[in-house]
Write a protein that holds these residues in place. Structure first.
Motif, short mmCIF file in Angstrom:
data_model
loop_
_atom_site.label_atom_id
_atom_site.label_comp_id
_atom_site.label_asym_id
_atom_site.label_seq_id
_atom_site.Cartn_x
_atom_site.Cartn_y
_atom_site.Cartn_z
N TRP A 1 32.51 47.11 46.02
CA TRP A 1 32.50 46.82 44.79
C TRP A 1 31.29 46.15 44.19
CZ3 TRP A 1 37.79 44.60 47.04
CH2 TRP A 1 38.67 45.43 46.90
N HIS B 1 30.91 37.10 35.98
CA HIS B 1 32.44 37.35 35.92
C HIS B 1 32.87 36.76 37.33
CE1 HIS B 1 35.60 40.74 36.83
NE2 HIS B 1 35.45 40.23 38.10
N GLU C 1 41.44 39.44 36.62
CA GLU C 1 40.33 40.31 36.30
C GLU C 1 40.08 40.39 34.74
OE1 GLU C 1 38.21 41.20 38.43
OE2 GLU C 1 39.52 40.51 39.81
N SER C 2 41.16 40.03 34.07
CA SER C 2 41.12 40.01 32.60
C SER C 2 40.23 38.85 32.14
CB SER C 2 42.49 40.26 31.92
OG SER C 2 42.95 41.34 32.28
N GLU D 1 36.50 38.87 33.10
CA GLU D 1 35.69 39.88 32.06
C GLU D 1 35.59 39.21 30.86
OE1 GLU D 1 34.06 42.13 33.87
OE2 GLU D 1 34.46 43.58 32.41
N TRP E 1 34.67 48.79 28.58
CA TRP E 1 36.22 48.48 28.58
C TRP E 1 37.13 49.60 28.03
CZ3 TRP E 1 36.60 42.68 26.64
CH2 TRP E 1 35.99 41.83 27.40
N TYR F 1 44.38 48.99 40.73
CA TYR F 1 43.60 47.64 40.46
C TYR F 1 42.49 48.08 39.68
CZ TYR F 1 39.81 48.87 43.43
OH TYR F 1 38.89 49.55 43.98
N TYR G 1 40.58 46.52 34.73
CA TYR G 1 39.25 45.99 34.08
C TYR G 1 38.99 46.44 32.73
CZ TYR G 1 38.33 44.54 38.92
OH TYR G 1 38.36 44.16 40.32
N ASN H 1 36.55 54.35 38.20
CA ASN H 1 36.82 53.13 38.89
C ASN H 1 35.76 52.11 38.25
OD1 ASN H 1 37.25 50.41 39.97
ND2 ASN H 1 37.90 51.24 41.92
N TRP I 1 35.10 49.04 38.58
CA TRP I 1 34.52 48.03 39.35
C TRP I 1 33.86 48.70 40.60
CZ3 TRP I 1 33.33 43.85 37.27
CH2 TRP I 1 33.06 42.84 37.96
#
Ligand SMILES: [Zn+2]
Length: 539
Positions: A266, A298, A321-322, A325, A347, A370, A374, A533, A535
C-alpha cells in the motif's frame, strides 16, 4: 424431605470447598504482549483480559502456528484449535482477577491475498532484507489469540529479537535494548488491533531528524535511493499538524512520530506514531500531484481518524479513509492549490471505476472492496457536501465526532454532517453511500443555446436520478481565460434545468462538465476506466 436434604448437603459442600466457575468465559482484552524473533518468527504471546463473565474456557480467534505451552494464569491449560479459533480451558476463573493466556507458536509466513497483511520477509530494490508484521481489520489473530473485532482497544508490548545491524520499530515508546533486541511499549489510551499490531524492521535505514512539527518530533527511517526525504517539506507538514491539532486536539501518541519506508503493497499505513510509507511514493505517477506530501498527511490524519477514533464495524471502513483523504485534500486546497485538482481528479477516476458502493450492501470481503472507498468515499461523504454547504460546516461535523477514544460508524458521521450542514441527508445517504453491486453514478446531458444578452444552459440528469448534488458547468472560448462558470444544483433545484446565462463576450466553443471536481457526475458519453486500486503502491 429428600430434596431439602440434598440442598443442605450441596450447600455444606460448597461452603467448605469453593466451587470454581465453569462454562464459557466472557472477557475484554486489555493487553497484548508479543515476544518475537523476526528470523524464526518464533513467538511468545501473552494476552491479558478483564473477565466479565466467569467460567473455565476462553475462546478467541487464532490463526497462528500450532500452539505449545498454553497456560492460563500461569498454570497449564488444555487447548484446542480449529483453524480460526483457540479454546483454552483451565480450572475456572472468576471476575475478581485478570485472566492471562500465554502460549508459544510460530507466526505463519503468509499474507492476505496479495497484500502485506500477515508477515512478510522480503528484500527491497537495493537487496536489503526487511520484515513487516502487519495487521488489518479483523486480522490480528494471525499473530496471537486476539479479539479481532474492529471496535476494540488495547495496550501493546513488543519484545523483538533481530539480526545485529537491523533496526526494528513498532508503535509505542521504543527502546533499543541491545544490537539484537528492541522493545516497543504502547501504553497510551489504547490502540485498535487493526493498526497497533505492526512491527517493521530493515537493515537499510538511515534515520534522519526532520525536526519538531507542531510539538511532534519526527524521525524518518529511509534509504537515500527512495527520494522520499527530498519530497518532505517540514514547513508544509508543520502547518498541517498545527491545523489538525487546532481542530482535533493534541497528537494522540505522545510527542513522537516515526516515518518508515519499505517496498510495501500500500501507499502508506497508519500504525499509531509509527507510519509506514511505500518507498516508491516519490516516483509515483498518475495519482496525487505530490504523492509523498499527500500520503503522509493522509496517514497523520489517521492518528485521529482510525486510530484514536476507530471503526464500529468492518463495513464502516469508508469513513476513516474518506476523512484521511479529505483532510489531506482540504489542506492542499488551502496551501498548495495546484495539488488539490489532481487529488479530485484521482478520486473521480477511481470512483468511475469502482465496483462497490462505499458501504456495500452485498458485504463483499473487505479485501475485495476496500480500494473502492478511496475515491467515492471522500467525494460523497465530504466534497459534495462542502460544495452544497461549506467547508467550515463539513469540518465542524468531523470535529464533533473525533478527538477522543471511541468507535464510530458511517451512520454516526452522516448524522453529524446532517446536524452541522442543516441538510436532510436521509435520501442522500441511501442513494450515494449505501447500495449493492457496481455503483451507477449520475450522467447528465448539457447544452448551451446562445441568445441576445442572455443565453440558456440546459441540464438534464438522465441516469441515477436519486443521486443529487451541486456542480459547475464551464462555457469556454478558444482563448486562455475565456471561461464562464455556471452553477447547477440538482440537490435543490431538480433534474431538468434551463439556467439563464449572461451571454459571454466570446463565442462559446467548448462545454466542460464539472471542471472543479465537485460531484461524481459524468457526461452521457463518458467511458469509465477499468477498475484499479487507488491505494496500491506503484512499483
Ligand atoms: Zn488510509
Amino acid at each position: 424431605m429428600r430434596l431439602a436434604l440434598a440442598v443442605i448437603l450441596l450447600t455444606a459442600c460448597g461452603g467448605s470447598d469453593e466451587k470454581l466457575p465453569t462454562g464459557p468465559i466472557a472477557a475484554t482484552v486489555t493487553d497484548y504482549d508479543l515476544t518475537i524473533d523476526l528470523d524464526s518468527r518464533a513467538t511468545h504471546a501473552k494476552v491479558t483480559a478483564t473477565i466479565t463473565e466467569a467460567g473455565d474456557c476462553w475462546q478467541l480467534p487464532f490463526r497462528g502456528g500450532a500452539p505449545t505451552k498454553v497456560t492460563m494464569n500461569g498454570k497449564t491449560a488444555e487447548a484446542s484449535v480449529d483453524g480460526t479459533t483457540i479454546t483454552a480451558c483451565g480450572a475456572g476463573f472468576t471476575t475478581d482477577k485478570p485472566l492471562v493466556l500465554e502460549l508459544d507458536h510460530t507466526i505463519q509466513l503468509t499474507t492476505l491475498a496479495t497484500t502485506d497483511v500477515g508477515f512478510t520477509a522480503k528484500t527491497d530494490a537495493d537487496h536489503n532484507a526487511y520484515d513487516y508484521l502487519l495487521s488489518w481489520i479483523n486480522e490480528c489473530d494471525r499473530f496471537t489469540p486476539c479479539d479481532n473485532r474492529p471496535d476494540q482497544f488495547a495496550h501493546y508490548h513488543y519484545d523483538v529479537t533481530h539480526a545485529a545491524g537491523t533496526t526494528a520499530r513498532c508503535p509505542g515508546i521504543v527502546t533499543d535494548v541491545s544490537a539484537t533486541e528492541t522493545t516497543c511499549d504502547f501504553q497510551f489510551d489504547g490502540g485498535p488491533t487493526y493498526s497497533t499490531f505492526g512491527v517493521i524492521a530493515s537493515a537499510a535505514w538511515t534515520p534522519s531528524d526532520l525536526g519538531t512539527w507542531a510539538g511532534v518530533h519526527v524521525t524518518l527511517y529511509d534509504r537515500a535511493s527512495t527520494g522520499v526525504a527530498a519530497a518532505i517539506d517540514p514547513t508544509y507538514h508543520t502547518g498541517y499538524l498545527t491545523w489538525m491539532q487546532s481542530m482535533l486536539g493534541p497528537w494522540p501518541y505522545g510527542s513522537e512520530l516515526r516515518v518508515l519506508t519499505a517496498p510495501t503493497y500500500w501507499d502508506g499505513f497508519e500504525h499509531p506514531g509509527n507510519i509506514v510509507l511505500s518507498d516508491g511514493l516519490a516516483h509515483e505517477r498518475g495519482s496525487y500531484k505530490k504523492p509523498v506530501e499527500h500520503v503522509l498527511d493522509h496517514e497523520m490524519a489517521h492518528m485521529w481518524a482510525g486510530d484514536q477514533t476507530t471503526l464500529a464495524g468492518t463495513y464502516d471502513f469508508m469513513w476513516k479513509e474518506s476523512m484521511a483523504e479529505y483532510f489531506a485534500y482540504a489542506y492542499e486546497d488551502m496551501m498548495d492549490p495546484t495539488a488539490a485538482p489532481a487529488t479530485l481528479g484521482y478520486w473521480k477516476a477511481a470512483s468511475a471505476a469502482a465496483a462497490f458502493y462505499p458501504v456495500p450492501g452485498d458485504k463483499p470481503a473487505l479485501v475485495d472492496y476496500y480500494g473502492d472507498a478511496y475515491g467515492p468515499g471522500p467525494m460523497v461523504l465530504f466534497r459534495q457536501l462542502e460544495v452544497l454547504t461549506s467547508r467550515d460546516q463539513v469540518l465542524a461535523a468531523i470535529k464533533s465526532v473525533l478527538g477522543h477514544q471511541h468507535a464510530l460508524s458511517v451512520d454516526d458521521v452522516v448524522a453529524a454532517l446532517a446536524q452541522s450542514t442543516g441538510l436532510d441527508l436521509t435520501a442522500y445517504s441511501a442513494a450515494w453511500i449505501h447500495g449493492s453491486g457496481k455503483p451507477a453514478w449520475p450522467t447528465v446531458q448539457v447544452s448551451y443555446t446562445p441568445g441576445t444578452g442572455t443565453g440558456t444552459l440546459s441540464v438534464t440528469q438522465v441516469t441515477s436520478t436519486d443521486k443529487r448534488c451541486k456542480f459547475h458547468v464551464a462555457l469556454d472560448g478558444d482563448q486562455a481565460g475565456q471561461q464562464t462558470l455556471v452553477a447547477v444544483d440538482t440537490f435543490r433545484d431538480g433534474l431538468m434545468q434551463a439556467i439563464p446565462v449572461a451571454t459571454p463576450s466570446y463565442p462559446v466553443t467548448n462545454i466542460v462538465l464539472d471542471p472543479l471536481g465537485e460531484c461524481l457526475v459524468y457526461g452521457a458519453a463518458f467511458v469509465a476506466p477499468a477498475r484499479f486500486n487507488p491505494w496500491q503502491a506503484q512499483r
